[in-house]
Scaffold this motif. Structure first.
Motif, PDB file in Angstrom:
ATOM      1  N   ALA A 159     -30.123  21.612  30.964  1.00 16.47           N
ATOM      2  CA  ALA A 159     -29.787  22.600  29.932  1.00 16.47           C
ATOM      3  C   ALA A 159     -28.397  23.200  30.133  1.00 16.47           C
ATOM      4  N   ALA A 160     -27.910  23.219  31.377  1.00 15.37           N
ATOM      5  CA  ALA A 160     -26.584  23.768  31.667  1.00 15.37           C
ATOM      6  C   ALA A 160     -25.484  22.722  31.495  1.00 15.37           C
ATOM      7  N   GLY A 161     -25.852  21.478  31.198  1.00 19.04           N
ATOM      8  CA  GLY A 161     -24.868  20.423  30.991  1.00 19.04           C
ATOM      9  C   GLY A 161     -24.539  19.599  32.217  1.00 19.04           C
ATOM     10  N   ALA A 162     -25.177  19.899  33.353  1.00 17.45           N
ATOM     11  CA  ALA A 162     -24.927  19.134  34.580  1.00 17.45           C
ATOM     12  C   ALA A 162     -25.690  17.808  34.530  1.00 17.45           C
ATOM     13  N   ARG A 163     -25.098  16.768  35.120  1.00 16.70           N
ATOM     14  CA  ARG A 163     -25.755  15.472  35.177  1.00 16.70           C
ATOM     15  C   ARG A 163     -26.994  15.585  36.054  1.00 16.70           C
ATOM     16  N   ALA A 164     -28.165  15.286  35.480  1.00 19.35           N
ATOM     17  CA  ALA A 164     -29.428  15.487  36.184  1.00 19.35           C
ATOM     18  C   ALA A 164     -30.164  14.193  36.488  1.00 19.35           C
ATOM     19  N   GLY A 165     -29.693  13.080  35.963  1.00 24.47           N
ATOM     20  CA  GLY A 165     -30.372  11.817  36.176  1.00 24.47           C
ATOM     21  C   GLY A 165     -29.840  10.768  35.221  1.00 24.47           C
ATOM     22  N   VAL A 166     -30.609   9.681  35.121  1.00 23.51           N
ATOM     23  CA  VAL A 166     -30.207   8.553  34.286  1.00 23.51           C
ATOM     24  C   VAL A 166     -31.403   8.108  33.452  1.00 23.51           C
ATOM     25  N   GLY A 167     -31.125   7.804  32.189  1.00 21.20           N
ATOM     26  CA  GLY A 167     -32.128   7.233  31.304  1.00 21.20           C
ATOM     27  C   GLY A 167     -31.916   5.736  31.207  1.00 21.20           C
ATOM     28  N   LEU A 168     -32.988   5.018  30.961  1.00 20.57           N
ATOM     29  CA  LEU A 168     -32.929   3.563  30.787  1.00 20.57           C
ATOM     30  C   LEU A 168     -33.695   3.188  29.531  1.00 20.57           C
ATOM     31  N   VAL A 169     -33.067   2.378  28.699  1.00 24.37           N
ATOM     32  CA  VAL A 169     -33.737   1.745  27.563  1.00 24.37           C
ATOM     33  C   VAL A 169     -33.657   0.254  27.818  1.00 24.37           C
ATOM     34  N   LEU A 170     -34.806  -0.411  27.865  1.00 24.79           N
ATOM     35  CA  LEU A 170     -34.868  -1.843  28.111  1.00 24.79           C
ATOM     36  C   LEU A 170     -35.292  -2.522  26.821  1.00 24.79           C
ATOM     37  N   LEU A 171     -34.352  -3.251  26.194  1.00 28.69           N
ATOM     38  CA  LEU A 171     -34.604  -3.908  24.917  1.00 28.69           C
ATOM     39  C   LEU A 171     -34.802  -5.388  25.119  1.00 28.69           C
ATOM     40  N   ASP A 172     -35.870  -5.923  24.569  1.00 26.96           N
ATOM     41  CA  ASP A 172     -36.152  -7.348  24.629  1.00 26.96           C
ATOM     42  C   ASP A 172     -34.980  -8.097  24.028  1.00 26.96           C
ATOM     43  N   GLY A 173     -34.475  -9.093  24.750  1.00 27.11           N
ATOM     44  CA  GLY A 173     -33.309  -9.840  24.290  1.00 27.11           C
ATOM     45  C   GLY A 173     -33.613 -10.912  23.261  1.00 27.11           C
ATOM     46  N   ALA A 174     -34.880 -11.234  23.011  1.00 25.48           N
ATOM     47  CA  ALA A 174     -35.212 -12.269  22.037  1.00 25.48           C
ATOM     48  C   ALA A 174     -34.820 -11.807  20.651  1.00 25.48           C
ATOM     49  N   GLY A 175     -34.176 -12.672  19.904  1.00 27.98           N
ATOM     50  CA  GLY A 175     -33.782 -12.327  18.552  1.00 27.98           C
ATOM     51  C   GLY A 175     -32.831 -11.158  18.536  1.00 27.98           C
ATOM     52  N   ARG A 176     -31.842 -11.162  19.413  1.00 29.81           N
ATOM     53  CA  ARG A 176     -30.911 -10.042  19.556  1.00 29.81           C
ATOM     54  C   ARG A 176     -30.350  -9.582  18.225  1.00 29.81           C
ATOM     55  N   ALA A 177     -30.384  -8.291  18.052  1.00 31.87           N
ATOM     56  CA  ALA A 177     -29.737  -7.701  16.882  1.00 31.87           C
ATOM     57  C   ALA A 177     -28.253  -7.618  17.185  1.00 31.87           C
ATOM     58  N   GLY A 178     -27.471  -7.264  16.218  1.00 30.61           N
ATOM     59  CA  GLY A 178     -26.034  -7.117  16.422  1.00 30.61           C
ATOM     60  C   GLY A 178     -25.748  -5.977  17.378  1.00 30.61           C
ATOM     61  N   GLU A 179     -24.575  -5.997  17.977  1.00 27.90           N
ATOM     62  CA  GLU A 179     -24.189  -4.955  18.932  1.00 27.90           C
ATOM     63  C   GLU A 179     -24.278  -3.552  18.326  1.00 27.90           C
ATOM     64  N   GLU A 180     -23.891  -3.433  17.061  1.00 25.21           N
ATOM     65  CA  GLU A 180     -23.923  -2.117  16.424  1.00 25.21           C
ATOM     66  C   GLU A 180     -25.353  -1.603  16.298  1.00 25.21           C
ATOM     67  N   GLU A 181     -26.299  -2.468  15.984  1.00 20.22           N
ATOM     68  CA  GLU A 181     -27.697  -2.054  15.869  1.00 20.22           C
ATOM     69  C   GLU A 181     -28.243  -1.620  17.225  1.00 20.22           C
ATOM     70  N   ILE A 182     -27.896  -2.334  18.270  1.00 21.19           N
ATOM     71  CA  ILE A 182     -28.329  -1.963  19.619  1.00 21.19           C
ATOM     72  C   ILE A 182     -27.752  -0.604  20.006  1.00 21.19           C
ATOM     73  N   ARG A 183     -26.464  -0.396  19.703  1.00 22.27           N
ATOM     74  CA  ARG A 183     -25.829   0.878  20.020  1.00 22.27           C
ATOM     75  C   ARG A 183     -26.512   2.035  19.297  1.00 22.27           C
ATOM     76  N   ARG A 184     -26.834   1.840  18.008  1.00 19.57           N
ATOM     77  CA  ARG A 184     -27.500   2.900  17.245  1.00 19.57           C
ATOM     78  C   ARG A 184     -28.888   3.178  17.808  1.00 19.57           C
ATOM     79  N   SER A 185     -29.615   2.120  18.169  1.00 17.89           N
ATOM     80  CA  SER A 185     -30.947   2.290  18.740  1.00 17.89           C
ATOM     81  C   SER A 185     -30.864   3.055  20.063  1.00 17.89           C
ATOM     82  N   GLU A 186     -29.886   2.687  20.887  1.00 14.66           N
ATOM     83  CA  GLU A 186     -29.704   3.378  22.162  1.00 14.66           C
ATOM     84  C   GLU A 186     -29.412   4.861  21.939  1.00 14.66           C
ATOM     85  N   GLU A 187     -28.574   5.174  20.957  1.00 20.15           N
ATOM     86  CA  GLU A 187     -28.245   6.570  20.658  1.00 20.15           C
ATOM     87  C   GLU A 187     -29.493   7.350  20.249  1.00 20.15           C
ATOM     88  N   ARG A 188     -30.343   6.750  19.414  1.00 18.65           N
ATOM     89  CA  ARG A 188     -31.574   7.433  18.982  1.00 18.65           C
ATOM     90  C   ARG A 188     -32.473   7.713  20.175  1.00 18.65           C
TER      91      ARG A 188
END
Length: 147
Positions: A106-135
């Motif tokens: 809440a204070a803005g300090a780095r507290a850890g790391v998040g991981l999103v693991l997306l199945d690589g089959a049928g890869r979407a475009g880079e922009e779609e992956i980036r948007r999904s990661e942001e969400r």
């Protein structure tokens, strides 16, 4: 001042994270798993609770675990998100793309790391992956603030 969430919103975020069809995990500054969802637990073939407190090396093959630990250290060190292919099979045995990103308290300090693991089959475009990661990043950070 952060906006207060009512308990029903917190429950919805929790449900979304638990049941997401992509692997989600939270790591502490000690590089250990703090939380995983069911999709990520299937990758290692162990229950979700078995991940808590363990390093990637305790659950993943040595080469993959060492890459994960390098990514974790980089994200914790300089706050730069990383996306890279070739992580443990997700689902039907295909390689997955791992997106690592910093989590802040809440204070803005780095507290850890998040991981999103997306199945690589049928890869979407880079922009779609980036948007999904942001969400997912927004959801994970919002859920961390509720806790």
């Amino acid at each position: 001042m952060p906006r207060q969430r009512d308990p029903s919103q917190a429950a919805l975020v929790d449900m979304l994270m638990r049941e997401a069809p992509v692997g989600l995990a939270l790591f502490g500054p000690d590089l250990r798993f703090r939380w995983v969802n069911a999709a990520l637990a299937r990758v290692s073939g162990r229950p979700e609770a078995d991940h808590v407190g363990k390093l990637p090396a305790d659950l993943w093959p040595e080469d993959v675990a060492s890459r994960a630990e390098v990514a974790l250290r980089k994200v914790l060190g300089d706050g730069t998100p990383i996306t890279e292919p070739g992580y443990p099979p997700a689902g039907a045995g295909t390689a997955a793309d791992a997106s690592w990103f910093p989590l802040h308290d809440a204070a803005g300090a780095r507290a850890g790391v998040g991981l999103v693991l997306l199945d690589g089959a049928g890869r979407a475009g880079e922009e779609e992956i980036r948007r999904s990661e942001e969400r997912y990043r927004s959801l994970v950070q919002g859920g961390a603030q509720v806790v």
